[in-house]
Design an enzyme around this catalytic site. Sequence first.
Site, PDB file in Angstrom:
ATOM      1  N   HIS A  44      42.066  58.808  52.251  1.00  0.00           N
ATOM      2  CA  HIS A  44      42.208  60.226  51.903  1.00  0.00           C
ATOM      3  C   HIS A  44      41.059  60.695  51.011  1.00  0.00           C
ATOM      4  O   HIS A  44      41.155  61.725  50.359  1.00  0.00           O
ATOM      5  CB  HIS A  44      43.556  60.486  51.207  1.00  0.00           C
ATOM      6  CG  HIS A  44      44.709  59.844  51.900  1.00  0.00           C
ATOM      7  ND1 HIS A  44      45.178  58.594  51.564  1.00  0.00           N
ATOM      8  CD2 HIS A  44      45.456  60.266  52.942  1.00  0.00           C
ATOM      9  CE1 HIS A  44      46.169  58.263  52.376  1.00  0.00           C
ATOM     10  NE2 HIS A  44      46.361  59.254  53.215  1.00  0.00           N
TER      11      HIS A  44
HETATM   12  S1  FES Z   1      42.733  57.859  49.020  1.00  0.00           S
HETATM   13 FE1  FES Z   1      44.723  57.635  49.776  1.00  0.00          FE
HETATM   14  S2  FES Z   1      44.998  55.495  49.857  1.00  0.00           S
HETATM   15 FE2  FES Z   1      43.015  55.737  49.058  1.00  0.00          FE
END
Ligand code: FES
Length: 173
Positions: free
Chosen positions: A138
Site C-alpha cells: 500500500h
Molecule cells: S503498506 Fe500496507 S502492508 Fe505495507
Amino acid sequence: MSKEEKKVNRRDFLFTASYTVGAVGVGAVIWPMIDQMNPDKAQQALATTEVDISNIEPGKSITVLWRGKPVFLKRRTSEEIAEARAVKLDDLPDPQKDEDRVKEGKDEWLVMLGVCTHLGCVPLKDKGDFNGWFCPCHGSHYDVSGRIRKGPAPTNMEIPKFEFVDSNTIKIG
Ligand code: FES
C-alpha cells in the site's frame, strides 16, 4: 429440534468458529500450532538464531528467518548513518532517534523485523523515497533506519531483541 436440525446447527457453528479463527490473524493462529508440537519442536520454534555477519559488505543487507519472520540485517555505511541522524524527529510519524535503534558502538548494524507495520507485507530493500525500504502493498516508505516516513504504516519497523556474540556473530532472540 429434529436430528437433522441439530446437525445443521452444529455445521453452522463449526463454520462460524473456523471463520472467526481465520479472521483473528496469523499471530493468533501460530501459537496454538506451536502449543501442539512436542516440547523439543516447540523449543526449536522459539529458539534464538545466530547469524554470521562476516560476509556482509558495507551498504549491503541480508534477510534471515527468525521465528518464521524475516529479519533484515543491514550494514550501513557512514554516509547512511549520517543521513539517518540528520533527520529531525519532528519529521517522523513515529519519532525515534537512529541511535535508539542500534547497539551503542555498533551503529553500522541495523537489525529489524522485515515486516511492514501496516498490514504485515515484507518491504523491499533499497527502494522508496528515503533510501531505505519500500512496501509495495500500500505504499509505505521507510528510511535507512527503518523508520516510517510516508504511507499508511503507523510505526517504524520493529527492532527485535538481539546481541553481538562476537564481532562476527549476532544472536537474535
Ligand atoms: S503498506 Fe500496507 S502492508 Fe505495507
